[in-house]
Design a protein around this motif. Sequence first.
Motif, mmCIF file in Angstrom:
data_model
loop_
_atom_site.group_PDB
_atom_site.id
_atom_site.type_symbol
_atom_site.label_atom_id
_atom_site.label_comp_id
_atom_site.label_asym_id
_atom_site.label_seq_id
_atom_site.Cartn_x
_atom_site.Cartn_y
_atom_site.Cartn_z
ATOM 1 N N THR B 274 -77.899 -32.864 23.962
ATOM 2 C CA THR B 274 -77.005 -31.775 24.352
ATOM 3 C C THR B 274 -76.783 -31.819 25.859
ATOM 4 O OG1 THR B 274 -78.847 -30.219 24.635
ATOM 5 C CG2 THR B 274 -77.849 -30.346 22.449
ATOM 6 N N VAL B 275 -75.573 -31.453 26.265
ATOM 7 C CA VAL B 275 -75.147 -31.580 27.659
ATOM 8 C C VAL B 275 -74.411 -30.301 28.072
ATOM 9 C CG1 VAL B 275 -73.708 -32.921 29.257
ATOM 10 C CG2 VAL B 275 -74.902 -34.082 27.377
ATOM 11 N N PRO B 276 -74.814 -29.666 29.159
ATOM 12 C CA PRO B 276 -74.062 -28.500 29.640
ATOM 13 C C PRO B 276 -72.602 -28.885 29.883
ATOM 14 C CG PRO B 276 -76.130 -28.731 30.842
ATOM 15 C CD PRO B 276 -75.966 -29.975 30.020
ATOM 16 N N PRO B 277 -71.665 -27.977 29.597
ATOM 17 C CA PRO B 277 -70.242 -28.331 29.655
ATOM 18 C C PRO B 277 -69.815 -28.896 31.003
ATOM 19 C CG PRO B 277 -70.572 -25.947 29.287
ATOM 20 C CD PRO B 277 -71.882 -26.603 29.125
ATOM 21 N N ALA B 278 -70.394 -28.378 32.093
ATOM 22 C CA ALA B 278 -69.974 -28.838 33.423
ATOM 23 C C ALA B 278 -70.334 -30.302 33.656
ATOM 24 C CB ALA B 278 -70.619 -27.968 34.503
ATOM 25 N N LYS B 279 -71.277 -30.807 32.858
ATOM 26 C CA LYS B 279 -71.730 -32.190 33.075
ATOM 27 C C LYS B 279 -71.196 -33.159 32.031
ATOM 28 C CE LYS B 279 -76.013 -30.668 35.311
ATOM 29 N NZ LYS B 279 -77.477 -30.539 35.194
ATOM 30 N N ALA B 280 -70.438 -32.617 31.056
ATOM 31 C CA ALA B 280 -70.020 -33.443 29.920
ATOM 32 C C ALA B 280 -69.146 -34.613 30.354
ATOM 33 C CB ALA B 280 -69.289 -32.580 28.891
ATOM 34 N N SER B 281 -68.428 -34.435 31.463
ATOM 35 C CA SER B 281 -67.527 -35.505 31.894
ATOM 36 C C SER B 281 -68.294 -36.767 32.285
ATOM 37 C CB SER B 281 -66.688 -35.021 33.078
ATOM 38 O OG SER B 281 -67.539 -34.726 34.176
ATOM 39 N N ARG B 282 -69.586 -36.624 32.570
ATOM 40 C CA ARG B 282 -70.355 -37.807 33.015
ATOM 41 C C ARG B 282 -70.912 -38.632 31.867
ATOM 42 N NH1 ARG B 282 -74.467 -35.243 37.066
ATOM 43 N NH2 ARG B 282 -75.219 -37.398 37.174
ATOM 44 N N VAL B 283 -70.852 -38.065 30.675
ATOM 45 C CA VAL B 283 -71.482 -38.746 29.546
ATOM 46 C C VAL B 283 -70.776 -40.055 29.209
ATOM 47 C CG1 VAL B 283 -71.973 -38.584 27.081
ATOM 48 C CG2 VAL B 283 -72.453 -36.638 28.573
ATOM 49 N N GLU B 284 -69.456 -39.994 29.237
ATOM 50 C CA GLU B 284 -68.694 -41.187 28.853
ATOM 51 C C GLU B 284 -69.046 -42.374 29.742
ATOM 52 O OE1 GLU B 284 -64.001 -42.339 28.124
ATOM 53 O OE2 GLU B 284 -64.615 -40.234 28.254
ATOM 54 N N GLN B 285 -69.156 -42.076 31.052
ATOM 55 C CA GLN B 285 -69.469 -43.145 31.994
ATOM 56 C C GLN B 285 -70.852 -43.751 31.713
ATOM 57 O OE1 GLN B 285 -69.535 -41.953 36.113
ATOM 58 N NE2 GLN B 285 -70.321 -43.977 36.717
ATOM 59 N N ILE B 286 -71.799 -42.883 31.380
ATOM 60 C CA ILE B 286 -73.148 -43.385 31.085
ATOM 61 C C ILE B 286 -73.117 -44.288 29.857
ATOM 62 C CG2 ILE B 286 -75.446 -42.659 30.299
ATOM 63 C CD1 ILE B 286 -75.108 -40.176 32.124
ATOM 64 N N GLY B 287 -72.335 -43.897 28.866
ATOM 65 C CA GLY B 287 -72.195 -44.734 27.674
ATOM 66 C C GLY B 287 -71.655 -46.114 28.035
ATOM 67 N N SER B 288 -70.662 -46.139 28.934
ATOM 68 C CA SER B 288 -70.094 -47.430 29.358
ATOM 69 C C SER B 288 -71.140 -48.259 30.086
ATOM 70 C CB SER B 288 -68.904 -47.207 30.302
ATOM 71 O OG SER B 288 -67.936 -46.401 29.696
ATOM 72 N N GLU B 289 -71.865 -47.596 30.964
ATOM 73 C CA GLU B 289 -72.863 -48.317 31.766
ATOM 74 C C GLU B 289 -73.902 -49.026 30.907
ATOM 75 O OE1 GLU B 289 -72.849 -45.104 35.425
ATOM 76 O OE2 GLU B 289 -74.755 -45.671 34.523
ATOM 77 N N VAL B 290 -74.369 -48.339 29.858
ATOM 78 C CA VAL B 290 -75.429 -48.938 29.048
ATOM 79 C C VAL B 290 -74.866 -49.625 27.807
ATOM 80 C CG1 VAL B 290 -77.135 -47.256 29.859
ATOM 81 C CG2 VAL B 290 -75.942 -46.836 27.713
ATOM 82 N N GLY B 291 -73.539 -49.629 27.669
ATOM 83 C CA GLY B 291 -72.926 -50.334 26.549
ATOM 84 C C GLY B 291 -73.239 -49.706 25.207
ATOM 85 N N CYS B 292 -73.176 -48.394 25.154
ATOM 86 C CA CYS B 292 -73.507 -47.706 23.907
ATOM 87 C C CYS B 292 -72.456 -46.638 23.609
ATOM 88 C CB CYS B 292 -74.886 -47.063 24.039
ATOM 89 S SG CYS B 292 -75.411 -46.196 22.558
ATOM 90 N N ARG B 293 -71.947 -46.671 22.395
ATOM 91 C CA ARG B 293 -70.965 -45.666 21.990
ATOM 92 C C ARG B 293 -71.618 -44.286 21.970
ATOM 93 N NH1 ARG B 293 -68.037 -45.773 16.025
ATOM 94 N NH2 ARG B 293 -66.987 -43.728 16.173
ATOM 95 N N LEU B 294 -70.997 -43.323 22.662
ATOM 96 C CA LEU B 294 -71.496 -41.944 22.661
ATOM 97 C C LEU B 294 -70.357 -41.037 22.204
ATOM 98 C CD1 LEU B 294 -73.438 -41.875 26.070
ATOM 99 C CD2 LEU B 294 -74.338 -42.313 23.779
#
Lengths: 348, 348
Positions: B274-294
Amino acid sequence: MSAQRLADVGEFGFLSHLLPQLSASDPCVRIGVGDDAAVVDVDAPLVLTTDALVAGTHFQPGWLSPYQIGRRAYLVNASDIAAMGARPRWCLVSLGAPHDTAERDLLRLMLGVRDAAAEHDATVIGGNVTLSPVLFVSLTLLGTAAAQPIARSGGNVGDRLYVSGELGGAATAVRALLAGTPIGARSRARRAYAEPPARVQLGARLAASGVVSAMIDISDGLLQDLEHICDLSRVGARLDIDNVPVFAPGSRRPSAAAIEQALRGGEDYELLFTVPPAKASRVEQIGSEVGCRLTQIGILTQEHGIVAADGRRLGAAGAAGGYDHYRRGRSRRRAPGRELGKDGRHGS
Amino acid sequence: MSAQRLADVGEFGFLSHLLPQLSASDPCVRIGVGDDAAVVDVDAPLVLTTDALVAGTHFQPGWLSPYQIGRRAYLVNASDIAAMGARPRWCLVSLGAPHDTAERDLLRLMLGVRDAAAEHDATVIGGNVTLSPVLFVSLTLLGTAAAQPIARSGGNVGDRLYVSGELGGAATAVRALLAGTPIGARSRARRAYAEPPARVQLGARLAASGVVSAMIDISDGLLQDLEHICDLSRVGARLDIDNVPVFAPGSRRPSAAAIEQALRGGEDYELLFTVPPAKASRVEQIGSEVGCRLTQIGILTQEHGIVAADGRRLGAAGAAGGYDHYRRGRSRRRAPGRELGKDGRHGS
């Protein structure tokens, strides 16, 4: 409590009954039972061991109550931590149980773990329960070492060899249980089997004193575990069999069978340790301090192998064999499992 | 290697063949395999978990090679460490095996553990092998947390719900295996079962980023594990089922059965967080960095319970039931054991 089976209450039901019993206040435990994993703050070198009790291997029906199974699963691990001179702190319990196991029994087993751990100020911080065709308890115990941990490999030629307590009681009980010979549940032998001594206080005191060069706990039998020290310390040993503290209640002189159990029976969970000669005078005092009988039973030698005072070679295998419950031609009764890497030799 | 049985070589023989394979150079390991206990220096909060695989419960003959059993025993534990945002470091392996087990198979199992651990720079530092009527591998894994460990209890109303990878593949494979439906050993579903993803890199990256409020790995099924987060965070959840990444190779639209497996099948070992809404925009980038679909699949709500986007209540038990292999009336196939205290509720 009702005699519900695990199949009735389910794992989640079992856990809801168990977890309130496991709360413990240890300031180092950040997250205990109840999450994906436990989290602890460690303030010293960490000492880790794991050992399992398996129904049909380590005990037969009626040998141990569920509570005793839990206690014993903890104590055999605590003995390994003691043999490093460390103190138990945290444990994780991996349980396997048939679906028709009474929930009450499994709870009692876990309370046995909890209570035995509490006596050493240790706590259950995690675990797992899974369906299994046979009951097993695999316990991982973590301790911390205030002093330098004592390995098996530090013995030197001339070091004196000491053992705590008496040897052969547990093996005597197991022999009677296997033979169907009546043996009281409160007899000393039966208690030696059910409630291993796990010399935590002694081990920590010996490590703190700086007098010990090598140490091991006796799970496989005196000769077998002495061989482990000799092999890893690259020495031999002379064993004064007449001095070995043999479990022989009511007897003036121990029988040949009692001596055999003391040498090769195993499951004693007493400490066997070596002390440089200049420091040997301090051992007696340490024994007094912790209230534990300590007996000098030999000396480390240059010659490979273990010999008696009369020069006779003493093999760990002997007639009865050391503990290796996988080897053909041995009684494949119980016998605690072998710690991975406790031994690098071929079958004894 | 000859097809020797454990009964031929004995435990000590087995260990003499195994131990040279386990040497590892980790400067934190003072004493590894080969003594009463292992000793490690710990440089960060310690994260600990234990889980067992039992023959007949978690796998049937032919489902997994011995090497795969070892790998899987490690990976299901690594998934728990990942779910705390920590990195695996050291493991202890408690093995139980029948006396007629081929030594070769047991060695391969241990090499499976070793190799899977090595991929995370983790090492085997101890263990135990014991006679057992049934094969089991109980593994304790220790990790260290560079960042604050992520508990299940930190979710807040409004937090977005994310899941890694795809769900339902492993359960699809198990269903086919149980039904005797042919399923290739190299098929994606079969691999999802045999080789759980154990999102260690992702978990550590999420924890380090500070964007995650609660996290769990999906072992019991998406709904069941979401319930764990909700219960411990004292929130509810709305789940957008249409957004759930369902394992459905070759299909344009996943079947109802595939969706059911994704919601309740379990054994996915993906991360749910779970991710607070203000931080949700960063999740996609983390997925790209580690090569994992989120994938964002829902939101935490004030109302108790889990509902679909259309307001329909979603129970973890459902028709097929969540994972609780002790409960009557459920298929008592495999299902990884329940972590002690992962759940405090009554049977689902």
